[in-house]
Motif scaffolding. Structure first.
Motif, PDB file in Angstrom:
ATOM      1  N   GLU A  81      38.704  -9.485  33.651  1.00 53.43           N
ATOM      2  CA  GLU A  81      38.250  -8.528  34.659  1.00 53.43           C
ATOM      3  C   GLU A  81      39.122  -8.591  35.906  1.00 53.43           C
ATOM      4  O   GLU A  81      39.460  -7.552  36.491  1.00 53.43           O
ATOM      5  N   LEU A  82      39.482  -9.795  36.321  1.00 54.91           N
ATOM      6  CA  LEU A  82      40.333  -9.954  37.500  1.00 54.91           C
ATOM      7  C   LEU A  82      41.694  -9.303  37.280  1.00 54.91           C
ATOM      8  O   LEU A  82      42.190  -8.562  38.138  1.00 54.91           O
ATOM      9  N   ILE A  83      42.295  -9.542  36.141  1.00 60.90           N
ATOM     10  CA  ILE A  83      43.613  -8.972  35.880  1.00 60.90           C
ATOM     11  C   ILE A  83      43.536  -7.452  35.792  1.00 60.90           C
ATOM     12  O   ILE A  83      44.409  -6.743  36.305  1.00 60.90           O
ATOM     13  N   ALA A  84      42.489  -6.930  35.167  1.00 59.22           N
ATOM     14  CA  ALA A  84      42.333  -5.479  35.101  1.00 59.22           C
ATOM     15  C   ALA A  84      42.220  -4.878  36.493  1.00 59.22           C
ATOM     16  O   ALA A  84      42.841  -3.852  36.800  1.00 59.22           O
ATOM     17  N   ASP A  85      41.452  -5.512  37.378  1.00 59.07           N
ATOM     18  CA  ASP A  85      41.316  -4.996  38.738  1.00 59.07           C
ATOM     19  C   ASP A  85      42.612  -5.130  39.527  1.00 59.07           C
ATOM     20  O   ASP A  85      42.941  -4.271  40.355  1.00 59.07           O
TER      21      ASP A  85
ATOM     22  N   VAL B 145      38.204  -4.145  28.744  1.00 59.75           N
ATOM     23  CA  VAL B 145      38.049  -4.099  30.199  1.00 59.75           C
ATOM     24  C   VAL B 145      39.114  -3.219  30.832  1.00 59.75           C
ATOM     25  O   VAL B 145      38.827  -2.419  31.747  1.00 59.75           O
ATOM     26  N   TYR B 146      40.342  -3.340  30.367  1.00 59.45           N
ATOM     27  CA  TYR B 146      41.444  -2.549  30.930  1.00 59.45           C
ATOM     28  C   TYR B 146      41.217  -1.055  30.711  1.00 59.45           C
ATOM     29  O   TYR B 146      41.415  -0.243  31.625  1.00 59.45           O
ATOM     30  N   LEU B 147      40.791  -0.690  29.516  1.00 61.05           N
ATOM     31  CA  LEU B 147      40.527   0.719  29.244  1.00 61.05           C
ATOM     32  C   LEU B 147      39.375   1.239  30.095  1.00 61.05           C
ATOM     33  O   LEU B 147      39.442   2.346  30.638  1.00 61.05           O
ATOM     34  N   GLU B 148      38.321   0.445  30.229  1.00 62.87           N
ATOM     35  CA  GLU B 148      37.148   0.875  30.988  1.00 62.87           C
ATOM     36  C   GLU B 148      37.435   1.012  32.478  1.00 62.87           C
ATOM     37  O   GLU B 148      36.944   1.932  33.124  1.00 62.87           O
ATOM     38  N   ARG B 149      38.224   0.100  33.014  1.00 64.28           N
ATOM     39  CA  ARG B 149      38.409   0.048  34.470  1.00 64.28           C
ATOM     40  C   ARG B 149      39.651   0.768  34.961  1.00 64.28           C
ATOM     41  O   ARG B 149      39.690   1.187  36.121  1.00 64.28           O
ATOM     42  N   VAL B 150      40.664   0.891  34.108  1.00 62.37           N
ATOM     43  CA  VAL B 150      41.937   1.452  34.571  1.00 62.37           C
ATOM     44  C   VAL B 150      42.262   2.780  33.898  1.00 62.37           C
ATOM     45  O   VAL B 150      42.503   3.785  34.576  1.00 62.37           O
ATOM     46  N   VAL B 151      42.249   2.804  32.579  1.00 60.92           N
ATOM     47  CA  VAL B 151      42.767   3.969  31.849  1.00 60.92           C
ATOM     48  C   VAL B 151      41.770   5.121  31.805  1.00 60.92           C
ATOM     49  O   VAL B 151      42.078   6.243  32.222  1.00 60.92           O
ATOM     50  N   HIS B 152      40.595   4.867  31.281  1.00 61.19           N
ATOM     51  CA  HIS B 152      39.650   5.953  31.029  1.00 61.19           C
ATOM     52  C   HIS B 152      39.215   6.712  32.290  1.00 61.19           C
ATOM     53  O   HIS B 152      39.175   7.955  32.270  1.00 61.19           O
ATOM     54  N   PRO B 153      38.868   6.040  33.404  1.00 58.87           N
ATOM     55  CA  PRO B 153      38.460   6.797  34.588  1.00 58.87           C
ATOM     56  C   PRO B 153      39.551   7.735  35.087  1.00 58.87           C
ATOM     57  O   PRO B 153      39.273   8.873  35.480  1.00 58.87           O
TER      58      PRO B 153
END
Length: 211
Positions: free
Chosen positions: A76-80, A138-146
């Motif tokens: 989660e930290l890296i995705a953010d 997590v990366y898809l949910e927080r970075v890509v999809h939105p």
């Protein structure tokens, strides 16, 4: 306020940790910013596996608990942190016609893909997305999809207003806006990106989607 030569109640090391890294930022915001910056630096230097919570805490000058109060996991930290690195891509809404806003989006992508830090981190992220299902989620949910959904919504609204052909496939258009700049970043021996690359790419896309 006591003079700077008078000892303070809090030890020197704690005072250093509390000192804002940038003027005008509160301590809590500064700690979060330091953690994100440390995460990105370690990703570029050491890769995903060696970017541990302990290493991030040490680089940022904070305790492990400070990190875990904000993020439940390293993924989660890296995705953010990656979201923060690419934050200029959040802006797709705003004023102006669709063509102007798409042009700015492509320019933002070109600037991002030309960033040396992003270029060092990208291979790390691509490799981990294939190996680590939790990070991929997590990366898809927080970075890509939105961001993709925001772009698709913008295109759908423009189509309803008549700024796009009525039969334009907005999913394909979203791919065309983001895909070519990304491919040019890869070491494939393709022609270099010129100063007018964004305008030329949008002109090519626009010929197929304009009403």
């Amino acid at each position: 306020m006591p003079g700077e030569d008078i000892p303070q109640p809090v030890p020197e090391s704690r005072e250093v940790e509390r000192r804002p890294r940038r003027r005008g930022r509160p301590r809590r915001a500064s700690a979060g910013e330091a953690i994100l910056e440390a995460t990105l630096a370690l990703l570029a230097e050491r890769g995903f596996q060696a970017t541990t919570i302990d290493a991030i805490a040490d680089r940022a000058g904070v305790g492990r608990n400070t990190i875990y109060r904000r993020w439940a996991s390293k993924e989660e930290l890296i995705a953010d942190a990656l979201h923060e690195l690419t934050s200029e891509l959040d802006v797709v809404q705003g004023e102006g016609d669709l063509r102007s806003r798409l042009l700015e989006r492509i320019r933002d992508l070109v600037r991002l893909f030309s960033d040396p830090l992003f270029g060092r981190i990208l291979p790390v992220v691509l490799g981990e997305l294939q190996r680590n299902p939790e990070f991929a989620r997590v990366y898809l949910e927080r970075v890509v999809h939105p961001r993709r959904q925001a772009l698709v919504d913008l295109l759908e609204e423009a189509r309803e207003r008549g700024e796009l052909r009525r039969d334009a496939d907005v999913e394909h258009v979203a791919d065309l806006v983001g895909g070519p700049p990304f491919v040019r970043l890869l070491p494939l021996g393709l022609p270099p990106v010129t100063e007018r690359y964004a305008e030329e790419l949008l002109e090519t896309i626009w010929l197929g989607i304009a009403p």
